[in-house]
Each structure stands twice: as structure tokens, then as C-alpha cells.
Design a protein around this motif. Structure first.
Motif, PDB file in Angstrom:
ATOM      1  N   SER A  48     -29.092  19.374  36.968  1.00 13.49           N
ATOM      2  CA  SER A  48     -29.754  20.034  35.850  1.00 13.49           C
ATOM      3  C   SER A  48     -30.235  18.999  34.839  1.00 13.49           C
ATOM      4  CB  SER A  48     -28.793  21.033  35.173  1.00 13.49           C
ATOM      5  OG  SER A  48     -28.335  22.012  36.101  1.00 13.49           O
ATOM      6  N   LEU A  49     -31.061  19.460  33.909  1.00 13.79           N
ATOM      7  CA  LEU A  49     -31.570  18.581  32.858  1.00 13.79           C
ATOM      8  C   LEU A  49     -31.677  19.390  31.573  1.00 13.79           C
ATOM      9  CD1 LEU A  49     -32.781  15.847  31.968  1.00 13.79           C
ATOM     10  CD2 LEU A  49     -35.020  16.693  32.722  1.00 13.79           C
ATOM     11  N   TRP A  50     -31.023  18.909  30.515  1.00 13.16           N
ATOM     12  CA  TRP A  50     -31.031  19.591  29.216  1.00 13.16           C
ATOM     13  C   TRP A  50     -31.575  18.611  28.191  1.00 13.16           C
ATOM     14  CZ3 TRP A  50     -26.251  22.874  27.363  1.00 13.16           C
ATOM     15  CH2 TRP A  50     -26.592  23.576  26.194  1.00 13.16           C
ATOM     16  N   LEU A  51     -32.644  18.999  27.490  1.00 15.39           N
ATOM     17  CA  LEU A  51     -33.282  18.134  26.520  1.00 15.39           C
ATOM     18  C   LEU A  51     -33.284  18.789  25.140  1.00 15.39           C
ATOM     19  CD1 LEU A  51     -36.417  16.944  28.563  1.00 15.39           C
ATOM     20  CD2 LEU A  51     -34.216  15.757  28.283  1.00 15.39           C
ATOM     21  N   VAL A  52     -33.266  17.951  24.099  1.00 13.60           N
ATOM     22  CA  VAL A  52     -33.307  18.442  22.716  1.00 13.60           C
ATOM     23  C   VAL A  52     -34.274  17.589  21.909  1.00 13.60           C
ATOM     24  CG1 VAL A  52     -30.922  19.290  22.804  1.00 13.60           C
ATOM     25  CG2 VAL A  52     -31.374  16.963  21.976  1.00 13.60           C
ATOM     26  N   THR A  53     -34.687  18.144  20.754  1.00 12.71           N
ATOM     27  CA  THR A  53     -35.453  17.365  19.774  1.00 12.71           C
ATOM     28  C   THR A  53     -34.705  17.388  18.449  1.00 12.71           C
ATOM     29  OG1 THR A  53     -36.771  19.249  19.013  1.00 12.71           O
ATOM     30  CG2 THR A  53     -37.633  17.989  20.865  1.00 12.71           C
ATOM     31  N   ARG A  54     -34.927  16.368  17.644  1.00 11.90           N
ATOM     32  CA  ARG A  54     -34.275  16.267  16.338  1.00 11.90           C
ATOM     33  C   ARG A  54     -35.306  16.014  15.238  1.00 11.90           C
ATOM     34  NH1 ARG A  54     -28.850  15.967  16.048  1.00 11.90           N
ATOM     35  NH2 ARG A  54     -27.695  15.755  18.010  1.00 11.90           N
ATOM     36  N   CYS A  55     -34.960  16.432  14.057  1.00 13.54           N
ATOM     37  CA  CYS A  55     -35.792  16.182  12.883  1.00 13.54           C
ATOM     38  C   CYS A  55     -35.745  14.686  12.540  1.00 13.54           C
ATOM     39  CB  CYS A  55     -35.319  17.019  11.708  1.00 13.54           C
ATOM     40  SG  CYS A  55     -36.188  16.685  10.155  1.00 13.54           S
ATOM     41  N   GLY A  56     -36.911  14.077  12.398  1.00 12.95           N
ATOM     42  CA  GLY A  56     -36.941  12.653  12.102  1.00 12.95           C
ATOM     43  C   GLY A  56     -36.340  12.304  10.755  1.00 12.95           C
ATOM     44  N   ALA A  57     -36.401  13.252   9.808  1.00 14.72           N
ATOM     45  CA  ALA A  57     -35.913  12.969   8.459  1.00 14.72           C
ATOM     46  C   ALA A  57     -34.415  13.168   8.330  1.00 14.72           C
ATOM     47  CB  ALA A  57     -36.639  13.859   7.448  1.00 14.72           C
ATOM     48  N   THR A  58     -33.884  14.243   8.935  1.00 12.25           N
ATOM     49  CA  THR A  58     -32.465  14.584   8.741  1.00 12.25           C
ATOM     50  C   THR A  58     -31.607  14.328   9.963  1.00 12.25           C
ATOM     51  OG1 THR A  58     -32.749  16.877   9.463  1.00 12.25           O
ATOM     52  CG2 THR A  58     -33.205  16.380   7.146  1.00 12.25           C
ATOM     53  N   GLY A  59     -32.208  14.210  11.135  1.00 12.25           N
ATOM     54  CA  GLY A  59     -31.434  14.058  12.367  1.00 12.25           C
ATOM     55  C   GLY A  59     -30.897  15.364  12.916  1.00 12.25           C
ATOM     56  N   ALA A  60     -31.206  16.481  12.263  1.00 16.59           N
ATOM     57  CA  ALA A  60     -30.708  17.777  12.720  1.00 16.59           C
ATOM     58  C   ALA A  60     -31.453  18.223  13.972  1.00 16.59           C
ATOM     59  CB  ALA A  60     -30.882  18.815  11.621  1.00 16.59           C
ATOM     60  N   LEU A  61     -30.750  18.964  14.837  1.00 12.20           N
ATOM     61  CA  LEU A  61     -31.384  19.523  16.032  1.00 12.20           C
ATOM     62  C   LEU A  61     -32.467  20.522  15.626  1.00 12.20           C
ATOM     63  CD1 LEU A  61     -28.443  20.225  18.528  1.00 12.20           C
ATOM     64  CD2 LEU A  61     -30.338  18.664  18.862  1.00 12.20           C
ATOM     65  N   THR A  62     -33.628  20.387  16.240  1.00 12.10           N
ATOM     66  CA  THR A  62     -34.727  21.296  15.920  1.00 12.10           C
ATOM     67  C   THR A  62     -35.117  22.185  17.090  1.00 12.10           C
ATOM     68  OG1 THR A  62     -36.292  19.526  16.476  1.00 12.10           O
ATOM     69  CG2 THR A  62     -35.678  19.791  14.144  1.00 12.10           C
ATOM     70  N   ALA A  63     -34.839  21.764  18.313  1.00  3.45           N
ATOM     71  CA  ALA A  63     -35.217  22.571  19.472  1.00  3.45           C
ATOM     72  C   ALA A  63     -34.388  22.156  20.673  1.00  3.45           C
ATOM     73  CB  ALA A  63     -36.710  22.419  19.776  1.00  3.45           C
ATOM     74  N   SER A  64     -34.329  23.069  21.653  1.00  4.21           N
ATOM     75  CA  SER A  64     -33.516  22.837  22.842  1.00  4.21           C
ATOM     76  C   SER A  64     -34.099  23.615  24.011  1.00  4.21           C
ATOM     77  CB  SER A  64     -32.067  23.288  22.591  1.00  4.21           C
ATOM     78  OG  SER A  64     -31.332  23.375  23.797  1.00  4.21           O
ATOM     79  N   ALA A  65     -33.972  23.073  25.216  1.00  3.01           N
ATOM     80  CA  ALA A  65     -34.362  23.770  26.434  1.00  3.01           C
ATOM     81  C   ALA A  65     -33.750  23.026  27.618  1.00  3.01           C
ATOM     82  CB  ALA A  65     -35.884  23.869  26.582  1.00  3.01           C
ATOM     83  N   ALA A  66     -33.603  23.729  28.741  1.00  2.00           N
ATOM     84  CA  ALA A  66     -32.989  23.115  29.916  1.00  2.00           C
ATOM     85  C   ALA A  66     -33.620  23.665  31.179  1.00  2.00           C
ATOM     86  CB  ALA A  66     -31.479  23.383  29.930  1.00  2.00           C
ATOM     87  N   ILE A  67     -33.566  22.880  32.234  1.00  2.00           N
ATOM     88  CA  ILE A  67     -33.813  23.370  33.589  1.00  2.00           C
ATOM     89  C   ILE A  67     -32.484  23.285  34.316  1.00  2.00           C
ATOM     90  CG2 ILE A  67     -34.882  22.870  35.803  1.00  2.00           C
ATOM     91  CD1 ILE A  67     -37.431  22.172  34.396  1.00  2.00           C
ATOM     92  N   HIS A  68     -32.028  24.432  34.761  1.00  2.00           N
ATOM     93  CA  HIS A  68     -30.724  24.567  35.420  1.00  2.00           C
ATOM     94  C   HIS A  68     -30.954  24.558  36.929  1.00  2.00           C
ATOM     95  CE1 HIS A  68     -26.678  26.966  35.501  1.00  2.00           C
ATOM     96  NE2 HIS A  68     -26.624  25.844  36.180  1.00  2.00           N
ATOM     97  N   GLY A  69     -30.374  23.597  37.599  1.00  2.00           N
ATOM     98  CA  GLY A  69     -30.427  23.531  39.052  1.00  2.00           C
ATOM     99  C   GLY A  69     -29.045  23.653  39.648  1.00  2.00           C
ATOM    100  N   GLU A  70     -28.962  23.524  40.967  1.00  2.00           N
ATOM    101  CA  GLU A  70     -27.661  23.589  41.625  1.00  2.00           C
ATOM    102  C   GLU A  70     -27.729  22.836  42.940  1.00  2.00           C
ATOM    103  OE1 GLU A  70     -26.649  27.627  42.476  1.00  2.00           O
ATOM    104  OE2 GLU A  70     -28.519  28.033  43.531  1.00  2.00           O
ATOM    105  N   ALA A  71     -26.571  22.415  43.422  1.00  2.00           N
ATOM    106  CA  ALA A  71     -26.492  21.680  44.681  1.00  2.00           C
ATOM    107  C   ALA A  71     -26.995  22.551  45.827  1.00  2.00           C
ATOM    108  CB  ALA A  71     -25.053  21.241  44.935  1.00  2.00           C
ATOM    109  N   GLY A  72     -27.787  21.964  46.714  1.00  2.00           N
ATOM    110  CA  GLY A  72     -28.249  22.674  47.897  1.00  2.00           C
ATOM    111  C   GLY A  72     -29.456  23.555  47.685  1.00  2.00           C
ATOM    112  N   SER A  73     -29.958  23.659  46.467  1.00  2.00           N
ATOM    113  CA  SER A  73     -31.127  24.493  46.196  1.00  2.00           C
ATOM    114  C   SER A  73     -32.203  23.650  45.526  1.00  2.00           C
ATOM    115  CB  SER A  73     -30.775  25.672  45.285  1.00  2.00           C
ATOM    116  OG  SER A  73     -31.944  26.389  44.905  1.00  2.00           O
ATOM    117  N   ARG A  74     -33.451  23.926  45.880  1.00  2.00           N
ATOM    118  CA  ARG A  74     -34.563  23.206  45.272  1.00  2.00           C
ATOM    119  C   ARG A  74     -35.364  24.133  44.355  1.00  2.00           C
ATOM    120  NH1 ARG A  74     -35.836  18.346  46.786  1.00  2.00           N
ATOM    121  NH2 ARG A  74     -38.071  18.699  46.460  1.00  2.00           N
ATOM    122  N   THR A  75     -34.691  25.192  43.876  1.00  2.00           N
ATOM    123  CA  THR A  75     -35.268  26.109  42.896  1.00  2.00           C
ATOM    124  C   THR A  75     -34.472  26.002  41.605  1.00  2.00           C
ATOM    125  OG1 THR A  75     -35.909  27.659  44.638  1.00  2.00           O
ATOM    126  CG2 THR A  75     -35.859  28.508  42.398  1.00  2.00           C
TER     127      THR A  75
END
Length: 380
Positions: A48-75
Motif C-alpha cells: 500500500s501507499l499512504w501520502l499526506v500534505t502539510r501546511c508550509g507555514a505551520t507544518g500541520a497536516l492539510t490532506a491525506s489519501a492512500a492506495i490500499h493494496g494486498e499481497a497476491g492482488s494487482r487491484t
């Protein structure tokens, strides 16, 4: 200025939970934004891959999203897109989605990624569409958030995958309009596909089977692994059974996933084979409804017209078509998503973008054909 995108780490979990609460409130039924243990597992998951963005001024999390995968599957599944209310309209959702697809599809780690998109507004549909996702259909009443919501199914495929689909020769007649809709919407073809000659099977009597519902997730998983040591007997990406339904004599077992928080269930497979339970879909569906699943879904290979016929005969309606979902050698099989809701379906509050509208129209027509009497059936 382009947003700074980084992988999520365990130290982000507490702040991520605050982000998802700020975006979705207390009714978000996904472990990705609510369960610290599951969040830690996903962050560490090599598939899987989980990515986030942060505010350049405060460092606070501003957004989040992920692609969830699993062993043995290419979906994989795109999930958990969340942008803090104070940072909307900055292109963060689109930037995260594109970065995730670059990391999972463009590198060859996955063949396709799907997303189930809310339809309370058009915004989520536009986000995924701008990032190469195309509509596959509608999932009516699919989740219970603060109220019942319908979701749209979208997917994006790696280059060349859709060109390697394995042809299908026949399907039940009620499936043909969905195939024609997908041809137009996706630019794919179903040349020579004909309606299967056999009629839909007669439904079994409603009270023909008394089922026991076993809700012991660890036991169900162990039993499932014993029954299906490989992947040949089932295919339902990113869903692990947590419920077992069986008659008193134990002659068949139905494995399902039940999400009480979201009010939905998925029929995964049956032992000794899916045909063993095909005549008993009515009591199976009713049992899941009593357990809290107002929406029940099944994923069926498009080439298995007998299985499709069994579901259609029990009031399930095909709302989506996922082309090239499962790899098989050098080719890919198409799958249909069929569902049944025990609650009233109301599309009046649904926001539908033009590319999705043909699927909604197709579903409404199919539902009417399945559940409304014809003029010959109405007493004079």
C-alpha cells in the motif's frame, strides 16, 4: 506553489484522526481514519501507499489519501481522500491522487485502482475524473454515513491493461444494457456478446432455509483459509470474511464481510462452491440484513452467466461493470457488481456528473424491470 507530499508515518496517526474527524465527522466508517492499529498496519504495509500534505507555514497536516493494496492482488483501492476544510480549493486532493497513481500504476505495481466516490456533491467525482479515473457504475444505498448514501464506482487502469481483456460470448439478457453503457462510457467493446438462451432460474422459497450466522472474525478467517488455501476459489480484493452463514445441516457455508458501522455487507464466496448456495441467496441476504447490512453486494465474473442469473433471479441488480479487474495469464477478466438494498432507494439528492449519468439511467431501468410489475402482471 506545489504542495509538499510525503509518505504518512506512524507519528502522524493522532493528527490524521483529527483530520478525518474535521472532514467527515463522527460517522466515517473506514478504519483508515479512525482505528489507530489499522492505520499503523496500512502505513507499514509494503503493498500500500499512504501520502499526506502539510501546511508550509505551520507544518500541520492539510490532506491525506492512500492506495490500499494486498499481497497476491494487482487491484488497489483509492481511499481516505480528505482535505482539511481550511485548505480546500488548493488542488491538494488532485495532487495526492496523481502522486499515488504514479507510485502504484505507472511503476507497474498494480494493474488497476478503483475508488468508491460519494455522490452528495459533484466534487469527488471531478477529483478522480481529472486524474484519469473513469466511471464504472453506481452503487445505490451503498453506505450509511449520517444517512444512506449512494456511491459511484470509478477506476483507473495501467497502460495496456484494457487492451488485454478476455472476450465474453454470452451474458443474461438483463446484463446487456449495462454492457452497452460501458462500451459508450469507457470506449471498450463487447462485439458478438449475445443473451444467454437459458431463462433466469426460479427463486427458492423465502423460508426454505434457516441459517446460522456466526460472527467470530478470527474463527471465520481460520475456517476460510482452511476451505480456500489458494485464491482460485474466490476473488474479492481487499475484503476478508468476518461472518459465516450456514444451514443447520452444514451442507454449505457462505463467507461474507459485514461492516456494521457503514451498514453494508459483501458476499465473498461459498463452500463447497458458489453454486451450492446460489438457490439460497434470499435467506442469506435476509440474514445479513437482520445483522445490520442494509446494502448487500456481490462481485461476479462476467463470463459466469449461471452465477449472474442466480443473483438476478433473487432481486440483485447490476449497477457497475469493472473491466479487466482480474489478471489471468496474459489476459484480464471483467467483473460485474450486483447489489440489493433492503431500504428505499432515493436518488433525488444525488449529484451526478454527465459521464456517470448513463449508468444511473441504466440502473433505474434495470431496477424497474426487476422489481416493478409489467402491465400483464397488474390485475385489471
Amino acid at each position: 506553489m506545489s504542495p509538499v507530499i510525503t509518505p504518512a508515518v506512524r507519528a502522524d496517526i493522532a493528527e490524521l484522526r483529527q483530520l478525518y474527524y474535521a472532514v467527515y465527522g463522527p460517522h466515517y466508517p473506514v478504519a483508515l481514519g479512525t482505528d489507530p492499529a489499522e492505520m499503523a498496519r496500512l502505513i507499514a504495509d509494503p503493498h500500500s501507499l499512504w501520502l499526506v500534505t502539510r501546511c508550509g507555514a505551520t507544518g500541520a497536516l492539510t490532506a491525506s489519501a492512500a492506495i490500499h493494496g494486498e499481497a497476491g492482488s494487482r487491484t488497489g483501492r483509492l481511499e481516505g481522500i480528505a482535505v482539511h476544510p481550511e485548505h480546500r480549493s488548493a488542488g491538494l486532493a488532485a495532487a495526492l491522487t496523481e502522486a499515488l497513481c504514479a507510485g502504484m500504476l505507472d511503476t507497474g505495481r498494480l494493474d488497476s485502482v478503483y475508488a468508491t466516490v460519494r455522490t452528495v456533491s459533484a466534487g469527488p467525482q471531478r477529483v478522480v475524473a481529472r486524474n484519469g479515473f473513469r466511471p464504472l457504475g453506481i452503487l445505490p444505498n451503498a453506505v450509511d454515513l449520517s444517512s444512506r448514501e449512494s456511491l459511484a464506482l470509478y477506476a483507473r487502469h495501467a497502460a495496456g491493461v484494457l487492451d488485454r481483456r478476455i472476450p465474453v460470448t454470452e451474458v443474461p439478457a438483463p446484463m446487456l444494457p449495462l454492457l452497452r453503457t460501458a462500451e459508450s462510457a469507457l470506449g471498450i467493446g463487447y462485439p458478438g456478446v449475445r443473451a444467454a438462451a437459458d431463462l433466469l432460474p426460479a427463486p427458492a422459497p423465502h423460508a426454505a432455509e434457516r441459517l446460522e450466522v456466526i460472527e467470530a472474525p478470527a474463527f471465520v478467517r481460520r475456517r476460510f483459509r482452511e476451505r480456500f488455501p489458494g485464491s482460485g476459489g474466490w476473488f474479492y480484493p481487499l475484503h476478508t470474511p468476518n461472518v459465516l452463514l450456514t444451514p443447520e445441516d452444514g451442507r454449505f457455508e457462505v463467507y461474507a464481510y459485514l461492516n456494521r458501522a457503514g451498514g453494508y455487507g459483501c458476499l465473498l464466496t461459498a463452500h463447497p462452491d458458489p453454486a451450492a448456495a446460489a438457490a439460497h441467496l434470499e435467506p442469506v441476504t435476509r440474514a445479513l440484513a437482520r445483522a445490520g447490512a442494509g446494502y448487500v453486494e456481490a462481485l461476479v465474473p462476467l463470463a459466469h452467466h449461471e452465477a449472474l442469473s442466480a443473483f438476478l433471479a433473487q432481486g440483485f441488480v447490476a449497477g457497475a461493470l469493472y473491466p479487466a479487474m482480474r489478471a489471468d495469464g496474459d489476459g484480464f477478466h471483467d467483473y460485474a457488481v450486483l447489489s440489493r438494498s433492503g431500504e428505499r432507494i432515493d436518488f433525488r439528492g444525488v449529484a451526478v456528473e454527465p459521464p456517470l449519468q448513463p449508468y444511473l439511467d441504466c440502473y433505474v431501468s434495470a431496477w424497474a424491470s426487476a422489481h416493478l410489475p409489467t402491465s400483464s402482471e397488474v390485475a385489471p
